[in-house]
Motif scaffolding. Structure first.
Motif, PDB file in Angstrom:
ATOM      1  N   LYS A  48       0.789  -1.225   0.000  1.00  0.00           N
ATOM      2  CA  LYS A  48       0.000   0.000   0.000  1.00  0.00           C
ATOM      3  C   LYS A  48       0.826   1.284   0.000  1.00  0.00           C
ATOM      4  N   THR A  49       2.127   1.181  -0.060  1.00  0.00           N
ATOM      5  CA  THR A  49       2.969   2.376  -0.002  1.00  0.00           C
ATOM      6  C   THR A  49       2.628   3.368  -1.110  1.00  0.00           C
ATOM      7  N   PHE A  50       2.578   2.899  -2.346  1.00  0.00           N
ATOM      8  CA  PHE A  50       2.314   3.787  -3.466  1.00  0.00           C
ATOM      9  C   PHE A  50       0.838   3.829  -3.854  1.00  0.00           C
ATOM     10  N   ASN A  51       0.057   2.947  -3.291  1.00  0.00           N
ATOM     11  CA  ASN A  51      -1.373   2.898  -3.572  1.00  0.00           C
ATOM     12  C   ASN A  51      -2.109   2.595  -2.271  1.00  0.00           C
ATOM     13  N   PRO A  52      -2.293   3.601  -1.439  1.00  0.00           N
ATOM     14  CA  PRO A  52      -2.890   3.382  -0.120  1.00  0.00           C
ATOM     15  C   PRO A  52      -4.254   2.693  -0.142  1.00  0.00           C
ATOM     16  N   GLU A  53      -5.003   2.832  -1.220  1.00  0.00           N
ATOM     17  CA  GLU A  53      -6.320   2.222  -1.326  1.00  0.00           C
ATOM     18  C   GLU A  53      -6.249   0.808  -1.915  1.00  0.00           C
ATOM     19  N   GLY A  54      -5.049   0.365  -2.286  1.00  0.00           N
ATOM     20  CA  GLY A  54      -4.895  -0.922  -2.965  1.00  0.00           C
ATOM     21  C   GLY A  54      -4.703  -2.095  -2.016  1.00  0.00           C
ATOM     22  N   LEU A  55      -4.309  -3.215  -2.601  1.00  0.00           N
ATOM     23  CA  LEU A  55      -4.099  -4.445  -1.841  1.00  0.00           C
ATOM     24  C   LEU A  55      -2.775  -4.396  -1.085  1.00  0.00           C
ATOM     25  N   ASP A  56      -2.742  -5.057   0.052  1.00  0.00           N
ATOM     26  CA  ASP A  56      -1.492  -5.150   0.792  1.00  0.00           C
ATOM     27  C   ASP A  56      -0.654  -6.297   0.211  1.00  0.00           C
ATOM     28  N   ALA A  57       0.608  -6.363   0.622  1.00  0.00           N
ATOM     29  CA  ALA A  57       1.544  -7.357   0.080  1.00  0.00           C
ATOM     30  C   ALA A  57       1.074  -8.782   0.360  1.00  0.00           C
ATOM     31  N   LYS A  58       0.562  -9.044   1.549  1.00  0.00           N
ATOM     32  CA  LYS A  58       0.104 -10.399   1.891  1.00  0.00           C
ATOM     33  C   LYS A  58      -0.993 -10.852   0.939  1.00  0.00           C
ATOM     34  N   THR A  59      -1.968  -9.986   0.691  1.00  0.00           N
ATOM     35  CA  THR A  59      -3.066 -10.341  -0.210  1.00  0.00           C
ATOM     36  C   THR A  59      -2.555 -10.570  -1.620  1.00  0.00           C
ATOM     37  N   ARG A  60      -1.658  -9.727  -2.091  1.00  0.00           N
ATOM     38  CA  ARG A  60      -1.098  -9.893  -3.433  1.00  0.00           C
ATOM     39  C   ARG A  60      -0.362 -11.229  -3.553  1.00  0.00           C
ATOM     40  N   LEU A  61       0.381 -11.588  -2.531  1.00  0.00           N
ATOM     41  CA  LEU A  61       1.116 -12.856  -2.566  1.00  0.00           C
ATOM     42  C   LEU A  61       0.163 -14.049  -2.525  1.00  0.00           C
ATOM     43  N   LEU A  62      -0.898 -13.964  -1.756  1.00  0.00           N
ATOM     44  CA  LEU A  62      -1.882 -15.054  -1.725  1.00  0.00           C
ATOM     45  C   LEU A  62      -2.593 -15.181  -3.076  1.00  0.00           C
ATOM     46  N   LEU A  63      -2.861 -14.067  -3.731  1.00  0.00           N
ATOM     47  CA  LEU A  63      -3.447 -14.116  -5.071  1.00  0.00           C
ATOM     48  C   LEU A  63      -2.466 -14.744  -6.068  1.00  0.00           C
ATOM     49  N   GLN A  71       8.703 -21.095  -7.916  1.00  0.00           N
ATOM     50  CA  GLN A  71       7.876 -19.908  -7.695  1.00  0.00           C
ATOM     51  C   GLN A  71       6.876 -20.125  -6.569  1.00  0.00           C
ATOM     52  N   ILE A  72       6.327 -21.320  -6.471  1.00  0.00           N
ATOM     53  CA  ILE A  72       5.393 -21.608  -5.377  1.00  0.00           C
ATOM     54  C   ILE A  72       6.122 -21.542  -4.044  1.00  0.00           C
ATOM     55  N   ARG A  73       7.287 -22.163  -3.979  1.00  0.00           N
ATOM     56  CA  ARG A  73       8.059 -22.130  -2.731  1.00  0.00           C
ATOM     57  C   ARG A  73       8.386 -20.694  -2.320  1.00  0.00           C
ATOM     58  N   LEU A  74       8.865 -19.889  -3.287  1.00  0.00           N
ATOM     59  CA  LEU A  74       9.193 -18.494  -2.979  1.00  0.00           C
ATOM     60  C   LEU A  74       7.966 -17.708  -2.549  1.00  0.00           C
ATOM     61  N   THR A  75       6.865 -17.919  -3.227  1.00  0.00           N
ATOM     62  CA  THR A  75       5.646 -17.179  -2.904  1.00  0.00           C
ATOM     63  C   THR A  75       5.144 -17.536  -1.511  1.00  0.00           C
ATOM     64  N   VAL A  76       5.170 -18.808  -1.161  1.00  0.00           N
ATOM     65  CA  VAL A  76       4.749 -19.211   0.189  1.00  0.00           C
ATOM     66  C   VAL A  76       5.671 -18.590   1.234  1.00  0.00           C
ATOM     67  N   ARG A  77       6.958 -18.665   0.973  1.00  0.00           N
ATOM     68  CA  ARG A  77       7.931 -18.102   1.918  1.00  0.00           C
ATOM     69  C   ARG A  77       7.701 -16.601   2.108  1.00  0.00           C
ATOM     70  N   HIS A  78       7.486 -15.883   1.013  1.00  0.00           N
ATOM     71  CA  HIS A  78       7.268 -14.448   1.109  1.00  0.00           C
ATOM     72  C   HIS A  78       5.901 -14.124   1.723  1.00  0.00           C
ATOM     73  N   ALA A  79       4.894 -14.909   1.394  1.00  0.00           N
ATOM     74  CA  ALA A  79       3.568 -14.670   1.987  1.00  0.00           C
ATOM     75  C   ALA A  79       3.621 -14.841   3.497  1.00  0.00           C
ATOM     76  N   ARG A  80       4.312 -15.861   3.945  1.00  0.00           N
ATOM     77  CA  ARG A  80       4.445 -16.076   5.398  1.00  0.00           C
ATOM     78  C   ARG A  80       5.166 -14.888   6.038  1.00  0.00           C
ATOM     79  N   GLU A  81       6.212 -14.407   5.392  1.00  0.00           N
ATOM     80  CA  GLU A  81       6.954 -13.251   5.918  1.00  0.00           C
ATOM     81  C   GLU A  81       6.070 -12.004   5.924  1.00  0.00           C
ATOM     82  N   ALA A  82       5.169 -11.899   4.943  1.00  0.00           N
ATOM     83  CA  ALA A  82       4.274 -10.736   4.845  1.00  0.00           C
ATOM     84  C   ALA A  82       3.104 -10.836   5.824  1.00  0.00           C
ATOM     85  N   GLY A  83       3.032 -11.930   6.574  1.00  0.00           N
ATOM     86  CA  GLY A  83       2.008 -12.042   7.613  1.00  0.00           C
ATOM     87  C   GLY A  83       0.946 -13.094   7.393  1.00  0.00           C
ATOM     88  N   ALA A  84       1.018 -13.841   6.296  1.00  0.00           N
ATOM     89  CA  ALA A  84       0.020 -14.887   6.052  1.00  0.00           C
ATOM     90  C   ALA A  84       0.233 -16.036   7.032  1.00  0.00           C
TER      91      ALA A  84
END
Length: 137
Positions: A52-67, A82-95
């Motif tokens: 949301k840094t550049f788009n405060p009304e947009g999706l947060d990083a966790k939601t984008r990674l889950l999508l 890519q799945i492994r990286l995405t899961v790892r990053h989603a968990r770090e983003a709070g998922a």
């Protein structure tokens, strides 16, 4: 067609020989674990770059990674790294583990149960590795 050789096998052997001539270490290269070459971004960094840094009304990083995880699962869970990286990053983003599992399960409606099963296996491996790292500290 009297040549019993598989052209795909010949192409793979040629590629392996080429890679070996360029870098002998590539002879034993295995794609599994390739994602270990990239560090996990911090939650703040992910939020800054894709949140949301550049788009405060947009999706947060966790939601984008889950999508993203949904899309990777629907594609048939063929992109293991890519799945492994995405899961790892989603968990770090709070998922949570539950959110990751629900995301993959929901994707089964569109990608099928085999794709879901493969993605869930990969996600569990990543989350188990994370749990092991946490217990080592």
């Amino acid at each position: 067609m009297t040549d019993p050789k598989n052209p795909f096998d010949a192409m793979m052997r040629a590629g392996q020989e080429w890679a070996k001539s360029m870098n002998p270490a590539l002879e034993s290269f295995m794609p599994k674990g390739f994602e270990g070459m990239w560090p996990t971004l911090s939650a703040d960094m992910m939020e800054a770059t894709m949140g949301k840094t550049f788009n405060p009304e947009g999706l947060d990083a966790k939601t984008r990674l889950l999508l993203t995880l949904t899309g990777l699962t629907i594609m048939g869970a063929q992109a293991e790294t890519q799945i492994r990286l995405t899961v790892r990053h989603a968990r770090e983003a709070g998922a949570t583990k539950q959110e990751v599992a629900e995301t993959i399960a929901q994707a089964a409606m569109f990608g099928g149960v085999p794709a879901m099963t493969k993605a869930m296996t990969l996600a569990n491996e990543v989350m188990e590795e994370d749990s092991n790292k946490d217990s080592d500290v």
